[in-house]
Design a protein around this motif. Structure first.
Motif, PDB file in Angstrom:
ATOM      1  N   THR A 186      54.409  34.851  54.206  1.00  0.00           N
ATOM      2  CA  THR A 186      55.140  36.110  54.358  1.00  0.00           C
ATOM      3  C   THR A 186      55.734  36.232  55.759  1.00  0.00           C
ATOM      4  O   THR A 186      56.868  36.704  55.930  1.00  0.00           O
ATOM      5  CB  THR A 186      54.209  37.299  54.077  1.00  0.00           C
ATOM      6  OG1 THR A 186      53.739  37.212  52.721  1.00  0.00           O
ATOM      7  CG2 THR A 186      54.928  38.628  54.266  1.00  0.00           C
ATOM      8  N   ALA A 187      54.983  35.799  56.768  1.00  0.00           N
ATOM      9  CA  ALA A 187      55.484  35.861  58.146  1.00  0.00           C
ATOM     10  C   ALA A 187      56.744  35.004  58.300  1.00  0.00           C
ATOM     11  O   ALA A 187      57.708  35.407  58.966  1.00  0.00           O
ATOM     12  CB  ALA A 187      54.396  35.396  59.113  1.00  0.00           C
ATOM     13  N   ARG A 188      56.741  33.826  57.687  1.00  0.00           N
ATOM     14  CA  ARG A 188      57.936  32.987  57.743  1.00  0.00           C
ATOM     15  C   ARG A 188      59.099  33.642  57.005  1.00  0.00           C
ATOM     16  O   ARG A 188      60.244  33.638  57.484  1.00  0.00           O
ATOM     17  CB  ARG A 188      57.651  31.614  57.124  1.00  0.00           C
ATOM     18  CG  ARG A 188      56.810  30.686  57.998  1.00  0.00           C
ATOM     19  CD  ARG A 188      56.697  29.313  57.341  1.00  0.00           C
ATOM     20  NE  ARG A 188      55.871  28.394  58.128  1.00  0.00           N
ATOM     21  CZ  ARG A 188      55.589  27.147  57.758  1.00  0.00           C
ATOM     22  NH1 ARG A 188      56.072  26.682  56.604  1.00  0.00           N
ATOM     23  NH2 ARG A 188      54.845  26.366  58.513  1.00  0.00           N
ATOM     24  N   GLN A 189      58.807  34.207  55.838  1.00  0.00           N
ATOM     25  CA  GLN A 189      59.862  34.868  55.061  1.00  0.00           C
ATOM     26  C   GLN A 189      60.481  36.025  55.848  1.00  0.00           C
ATOM     27  O   GLN A 189      61.695  36.243  55.785  1.00  0.00           O
ATOM     28  CB  GLN A 189      59.293  35.388  53.736  1.00  0.00           C
ATOM     29  CG  GLN A 189      58.905  34.304  52.749  1.00  0.00           C
ATOM     30  CD  GLN A 189      58.274  34.893  51.494  1.00  0.00           C
ATOM     31  OE1 GLN A 189      57.645  35.958  51.546  1.00  0.00           O
ATOM     32  NE2 GLN A 189      58.423  34.216  50.382  1.00  0.00           N
TER      33      GLN A 189
ATOM     34  N   TYR B 123      64.232  28.664  60.733  1.00  0.00           N
ATOM     35  CA  TYR B 123      64.470  29.983  60.143  1.00  0.00           C
ATOM     36  C   TYR B 123      65.974  30.240  59.970  1.00  0.00           C
ATOM     37  O   TYR B 123      66.421  30.736  58.934  1.00  0.00           O
ATOM     38  CB  TYR B 123      63.881  31.094  61.028  1.00  0.00           C
ATOM     39  CG  TYR B 123      62.381  31.065  61.147  1.00  0.00           C
ATOM     40  CD1 TYR B 123      61.575  30.806  60.042  1.00  0.00           C
ATOM     41  CD2 TYR B 123      61.753  31.304  62.367  1.00  0.00           C
ATOM     42  CE1 TYR B 123      60.197  30.786  60.153  1.00  0.00           C
ATOM     43  CE2 TYR B 123      60.372  31.293  62.487  1.00  0.00           C
ATOM     44  CZ  TYR B 123      59.595  31.021  61.374  1.00  0.00           C
ATOM     45  OH  TYR B 123      58.234  31.001  61.486  1.00  0.00           O
ATOM     46  N   MET B 124      66.724  29.868  60.991  1.00  0.00           N
ATOM     47  CA  MET B 124      68.167  30.059  60.935  1.00  0.00           C
ATOM     48  C   MET B 124      68.781  29.203  59.825  1.00  0.00           C
ATOM     49  O   MET B 124      69.641  29.660  59.060  1.00  0.00           O
ATOM     50  CB  MET B 124      68.786  29.685  62.284  1.00  0.00           C
ATOM     51  CG  MET B 124      70.276  29.931  62.382  1.00  0.00           C
ATOM     52  SD  MET B 124      70.930  29.437  63.989  1.00  0.00           S
ATOM     53  CE  MET B 124      70.785  27.659  63.853  1.00  0.00           C
ATOM     54  N   SER B 125      68.316  27.959  59.705  1.00  0.00           N
ATOM     55  CA  SER B 125      68.829  27.052  58.680  1.00  0.00           C
ATOM     56  C   SER B 125      68.525  27.571  57.272  1.00  0.00           C
ATOM     57  O   SER B 125      69.390  27.562  56.386  1.00  0.00           O
ATOM     58  CB  SER B 125      68.222  25.657  58.874  1.00  0.00           C
ATOM     59  OG  SER B 125      68.704  24.745  57.933  1.00  0.00           O
ATOM     60  N   LEU B 126      67.292  28.036  57.068  1.00  0.00           N
ATOM     61  CA  LEU B 126      66.913  28.559  55.754  1.00  0.00           C
ATOM     62  C   LEU B 126      67.680  29.843  55.421  1.00  0.00           C
ATOM     63  O   LEU B 126      68.003  30.095  54.258  1.00  0.00           O
ATOM     64  CB  LEU B 126      65.407  28.813  55.710  1.00  0.00           C
ATOM     65  CG  LEU B 126      64.515  27.566  55.818  1.00  0.00           C
ATOM     66  CD1 LEU B 126      63.038  27.951  55.788  1.00  0.00           C
ATOM     67  CD2 LEU B 126      64.822  26.572  54.695  1.00  0.00           C
ATOM     68  N   ALA B 127      67.968  30.630  56.445  1.00  0.00           N
ATOM     69  CA  ALA B 127      68.760  31.843  56.225  1.00  0.00           C
ATOM     70  C   ALA B 127      70.182  31.485  55.791  1.00  0.00           C
ATOM     71  O   ALA B 127      70.748  32.106  54.881  1.00  0.00           O
ATOM     72  CB  ALA B 127      68.788  32.694  57.491  1.00  0.00           C
ATOM     73  N   LEU B 128      70.766  30.486  56.434  1.00  0.00           N
ATOM     74  CA  LEU B 128      72.107  30.042  56.054  1.00  0.00           C
ATOM     75  C   LEU B 128      72.120  29.539  54.613  1.00  0.00           C
ATOM     76  O   LEU B 128      73.044  29.828  53.846  1.00  0.00           O
ATOM     77  CB  LEU B 128      72.576  28.935  57.003  1.00  0.00           C
ATOM     78  CG  LEU B 128      72.967  29.377  58.416  1.00  0.00           C
ATOM     79  CD1 LEU B 128      73.132  28.167  59.328  1.00  0.00           C
ATOM     80  CD2 LEU B 128      74.258  30.190  58.381  1.00  0.00           C
ATOM     81  N   CYS B 129      71.082  28.778  54.232  1.00  0.00           N
ATOM     82  CA  CYS B 129      70.983  28.281  52.854  1.00  0.00           C
ATOM     83  C   CYS B 129      70.848  29.447  51.872  1.00  0.00           C
ATOM     84  O   CYS B 129      71.452  29.422  50.787  1.00  0.00           O
ATOM     85  CB  CYS B 129      69.782  27.352  52.707  1.00  0.00           C
ATOM     86  SG  CYS B 129      69.983  25.767  53.513  1.00  0.00           S
TER      87      CYS B 129
ATOM     88  N   SER C 197      60.710  29.609  52.456  1.00  0.00           N
ATOM     89  CA  SER C 197      62.135  29.736  52.188  1.00  0.00           C
ATOM     90  C   SER C 197      62.398  30.740  51.078  1.00  0.00           C
ATOM     91  O   SER C 197      61.512  31.096  50.305  1.00  0.00           O
ATOM     92  CB  SER C 197      62.697  28.365  51.784  1.00  0.00           C
ATOM     93  OG  SER C 197      64.034  28.458  51.342  1.00  0.00           O
ATOM     94  N   PHE C 198      63.647  31.201  50.995  1.00  0.00           N
ATOM     95  CA  PHE C 198      64.112  31.889  49.804  1.00  0.00           C
ATOM     96  C   PHE C 198      64.331  30.826  48.720  1.00  0.00           C
ATOM     97  O   PHE C 198      64.398  29.638  49.017  1.00  0.00           O
ATOM     98  CB  PHE C 198      65.410  32.638  50.084  1.00  0.00           C
ATOM     99  CG  PHE C 198      65.217  33.903  50.903  1.00  0.00           C
ATOM    100  CD1 PHE C 198      64.106  34.068  51.724  1.00  0.00           C
ATOM    101  CD2 PHE C 198      66.150  34.923  50.862  1.00  0.00           C
ATOM    102  CE1 PHE C 198      63.926  35.225  52.470  1.00  0.00           C
ATOM    103  CE2 PHE C 198      65.989  36.081  51.616  1.00  0.00           C
ATOM    104  CZ  PHE C 198      64.871  36.230  52.422  1.00  0.00           C
ATOM    105  N   VAL C 199      64.455  31.257  47.460  1.00  0.00           N
ATOM    106  CA  VAL C 199      64.512  30.290  46.365  1.00  0.00           C
ATOM    107  C   VAL C 199      65.731  30.547  45.480  1.00  0.00           C
ATOM    108  O   VAL C 199      66.231  31.675  45.398  1.00  0.00           O
ATOM    109  CB  VAL C 199      63.226  30.346  45.505  1.00  0.00           C
ATOM    110  CG1 VAL C 199      62.004  30.019  46.354  1.00  0.00           C
ATOM    111  CG2 VAL C 199      63.067  31.714  44.835  1.00  0.00           C
TER     112      VAL C 199
END
Length: 853
Positions: free
Chosen positions: A311-314, A550-556, A635-637
């Motif tokens: 959750t903290a990562r999300q 975090y930035m990369s996963l947000a862009l994805c 990550s988001f899915v």
């Protein structure tokens, strides 16, 4: 190896080679690294070099300034290289040779040089020890200082070791002879993996002073032994490693365990073609830094198990999704940050180049901009902000020191000079000034002496005998001070020297050598100052790498329209409109057909999925696993909604992985892997099975598949199972067991304009069993010759016509009786928790024999 009647140089070469067996010796002669004899033949063949001869001995060479290009090619060929340099500038009077020593041994797992490494890839060396009940290993990444150990005393089949090695993907494995033999016999290893044999551990537990005390290792002594063996091996390649590497114990079960088949079949970090392109790692990687890209790969292969940490990562990813300016500002900052993690390891081992410290300086110049970023957007990653502020004073101090000390654009080599910035050291500035303005300094001194002595005709000169001197005409000799020393008398003048003049002369004449020595000393001081603060820079690298991920996963998430999943300690796995991100990326936008899933409930523990090949069964299985991995890495899915109860293991049996080199058939491999799954599963596992049992006869396959499903069925709560099959007989299991459900991939048969029957795949997973497999239609789509498919349709028609006669009288009744016989009661009475996988398979064979009788 050494030849008779060799020259002193060749004797020196053979003596050094004898001290370093098993390596290719790069023997430095002038501007070339030379290889001789059988090594010259081998290297010339591998690298396509011209083979010549010296005193009748075959030889080949490479320019030392281009050596890295050749070293990479030799490492890829599984070779090890010893760099032998001239270590003395004084020639031995007896041999007429300069002293030479091996200064560095380069192996695939011990690389530190950026020119030899892939910036985005970690490069692991594993030291391994296998014993009858299990194994222990140490894993080190020497370029970053990562060093951890693990031990498993309940893995005699080495299946968990295979999964660990698949996640680590080492470049080199070191072990004793017996351990390496067992590894080769029981684990499928990558083709380019280098195996290095070393003597077995001798029981000397003398620990380096900076390691945890012996008592702290408890019952993990086998893992400690591997760590000590690692340091023994590394001390040969680079002795200074011992000051940098400190091992820690890593419990692999603290992260989601992904078996080796899943890592490969899901294409997590490598595509089926063998490269990074086309993998999940490549798809998610929008990082700006090398440390970020490596961190992302680590998260993919080791997802979390703690919902709180997930959750903290999300929260961090969502913070970037909701704040475009924070993302844009950070992206601009990260582009200016070098691979500080690897730079600091080279700094601590004393091998950092001027360019390394320049890269560190440029990176740390971003400290204040990053501080301002945290002040503005600190709520996005509060834990990283706290870590940053804790290390900020030291990092600022280092930034100022490096800015003051290191030149703006230093050369690659220290010996090239102009490494230290002007103004950092007064003595160095004076020496540089002397070197550049020596004559001017002499004239200035002479002018001062003329004024002081009142001798207007005094001048400064130089010759090869006395060096610099003051020349005074005889008419002014009486004015010469007593501290002037006469050196030469001319007809009309006298020449003198003074201590000050000789001191200046000495400085001018030796300025260049002194500059090199002083710059080297100053650079070493700066390097040591940085090395003493390695932990602060590693903290900075951690902050940068996590922010980057975090930035990369947000862009994805924004690009792929991903959703934030709910991750908890429940058992349910549910998602709506889920997509396979890799398949979706290859299709036109919006053309991927999404599917939903709800499993891990009392109504649905095992999903039996039937339907034609090419209909999407495997894609559905794989997308489910990928959604779980992405969710648990933070990550988001790719779905419209998702809830993931934490999964502890993902185990797959997808595709045929033959092991013919070990004498195993496809079916044996399939059974071995399935046996491992049945023995290793837990109530929290996710199991993906695709066509299990197809490698043998139909009735054998049906029997095995049926028994496996029943073994996996746990009404009180069992693993989540997706079982894709062509055995339509298995659909009866839905009527026997409450938590087994039938699903199928949808396909529609239609008539084309000519009246021919055609098949359309709809790629939807729907409730209920498929009524046909449409195998002949799939064969047509695959391009099987028309004559074959027409004949197949005729044979199928004949068989279906006879189905009610011979087949119903024999095979069909037998299949029907098989699952209503007393054997079913025996299956129910069998206690799977007390059966080994081998015992379970033996029971299946016994039941089959009795049925046939």
């Amino acid at each position: 190896m050494q030849k008779t009647n060799t020259t002193p140089l060749m004797k020196q070469y053979y003596d050094i080679r004898a001290k370093h067996p098993g390596i290719i010796l790069f023997f430095r002669l002038g501007d070339f690294y030379e290889m001789f004899d059988e090594q010259a033949r081998e290297v010339s063949a591998l690298l396509g070099l011209t083979l010549t001869a010296r005193h009748g001995v075959p030889m080949c060479g490479i320019p030392f300034h281009a050596a890295n290009n050749y070293i990479v090619r030799l490492l890829n060929a599984g070779k090890k290289i010893g760099i032998c340099e001239q270590t003395s500038s004084v020639m031995d009077k007896n041999t007429k040779l300069f002293e030479r020593k091996v200064t560095r041994v380069i192996t695939p797992g011990t690389l530190m040089e950026d020119s030899l490494l892939d910036a985005n890839q970690s490069n692991y060396l594993v030291c391994l020890s296998v014993h009858p009940r299990g194994w222990a290993l140490s894993c080190v990444e020497v370029s970053t200082g990562e060093f951890w150990v693990n031990q498993n005393d309940k893995d005699s089949t080495l299946t968990n070791l295979a999964a660990a090695l698949a996640a680590i993907n080492p470049s080199e494995v070191v072990g004793d002879k017996d351990s390496l033999e067992q590894l080769k016999n029981k684990v499928v290893l990558p083709g380019k993996l280098t195996l290095t044999e070393q003597p077995a551990f001798e029981g000397d537990y003398t620990l380096p002073a900076n390691w945890p005390a012996l008592g702290a290792w408890g019952d993990k002594k086998k893992a400690l032994a591997c760590a000590l063996q690692t340091m023994k091996y590394l001390s040969v390649t680079e002795p200074s490693f011992k000051t940098v590497l400190i091992p820690s114990y890593r419990e692999l079960k603290d992260s989601l365990q992904i078996d080796e088949n899943a890592v490969a079949s899901l294409e997590l970090v490598k595509s089926q073609e063998g490269g990074r392109r086309g993998s999940l790692w490549a798809l998610l990687d929008h990082t700006k830094t090398a440390v970020g890209s490596r961190k992302l790969k680590e998260w993919i292969l080791h997802p979390l198990m703690d919902p709180g940490e997930i959750t903290a990562r999300q929260d961090c990813v969502e913070g970037f999704v909701k704040n475009q300016s924070a993302l844009a500002d950070l992206s601009a900052l990260l582009e200016n940050i070098s691979d500080v993690e690897r730079i600091m390891t080279r700094t601590a081992t004393g091998t950092a180049s001027p360019r390394d410290l320049s890269g560190l300086r440029q990176s740390l110049l971003n400290i204040d901009p990053l501080s301002r970023w945290f002040e503005t957007y600190g709520n996005i990653a509060p834990h990283l902000r706290a870590l940053f502020e804790e290390n900020l004073p030291v990092l600022r101090e280092m930034s100022r020191m490096l800015y003051d000390a290191v030149d703006e654009n230093p050369p690659l080599k220290l010996s090239d000079g102009h490494v230290i910035r002007a103004g950092y050291n007064a003595e160095l500035d004076e020496l540089r000034s002397l070197k550049q303005n020596g004559r001017k300094c002499m004239e200035e001194m002479c002018a001062r002496e003329r004024e002081k002595t009142g001798i207007p005709t005094m001048r400064v000169g130089v010759n090869s005998v006395f060096g610099f001197y003051f020349e005074v005409t005889k008419s002014h000799i009486a004015k010469v001070p007593f501290n002037y020393v006469r050196k030469q008398t001319l007809v009309n003048a006298e020449r003198f020297i003074t201590e000050e003049l000789k001191s200046l002369e000495d400085k001018i004449l030796n300025a260049e050598q002194k500059i090199i020595r002083l710059e080297s000393s100053l650079f070493d001081e700066v390097r040591k100052t940085c090395a003493a603060r390695i932990n602060h820079v590693k903290a900075f690298a951690q902050i940068v790498s996590e922010l980057d991920v975090y930035m990369s996963l947000a862009l994805c998430a924004m690009k792929g329209n991903y959703v934030r999943p709910v991750v908890d300690n429940g058992t349910e796995l549910h998602y709506e409109n889920g997509r396979h991100p890799l398949v979706e990326a290859t299709l036109p936008s919006g053309s991927f057909v999404p599917n939903g899933l709800a499993i891990g409930t009392p109504e649905n523990q095992i999903m039996l999925i039937t339907g034609p090949n090419m209909g999407g069964k495997s894609v559905f299985l794989k997308q489910t696993a990928i959604i779980v991995i992405m969710a648990q890495m933070g990550s988001f899915v790719p779905a419209s909604a998702a809830r993931v109860g934490v999964v502890d293991k993902i185990m797959t049996r997808i595709g045929a992985h033959d092991a013919l080199s070990r004498g195993n058939s496809t079916f044996m491999v399939e059974m071995n892997e399935t046996a491992h799954i049945l023995a290793s599963m837990t109530p929290r596992s996710l199991i993906l099975l695709d066509e299990v049992g197809r490698g043998t006869s139909t009735f054998d396959g049906i029997s095995i598949a049926w028994a496996i499903v029943e073994y996996l069925y746990k009404p009180a709560g069992g693993p989540k199972v997706l079982f894709a099959t062509h055995y339509f007989e298995l659909v009866d299991l839905e009527n026997k067991y409450e938590s087994v459900s039938n699903w199928h991939v949808d396909a529609k048969e239609y008539k084309d304009a000519s009246g021919e029957s055609r098949l359309a795949f709809l790629y939807q997973i729907l409730p209920g069993a498929a009524d046909r497999s449409y195998g002949i239609h799939v064969a047509e789509i695959a391009g099987l010759p028309a004559a074959c498919t027409l004949r197949a349709k005729k044979v199928l028609k004949d068989l279906e016509a006879k189905k009610g006669a011979k087949i119903s009288a024999k095979e069909q009744d037998m299949v029907k009786d098989l699952f209503s016989s007393p054997i079913v009661e025996e299956i129910k009475m069998a206690d799977p928790d007390k059966l080994t996988p081998l015992a379970a398979l033996q029971l299946i064979c016994e039941w089959k024999k009795r049925i046939n009788e």
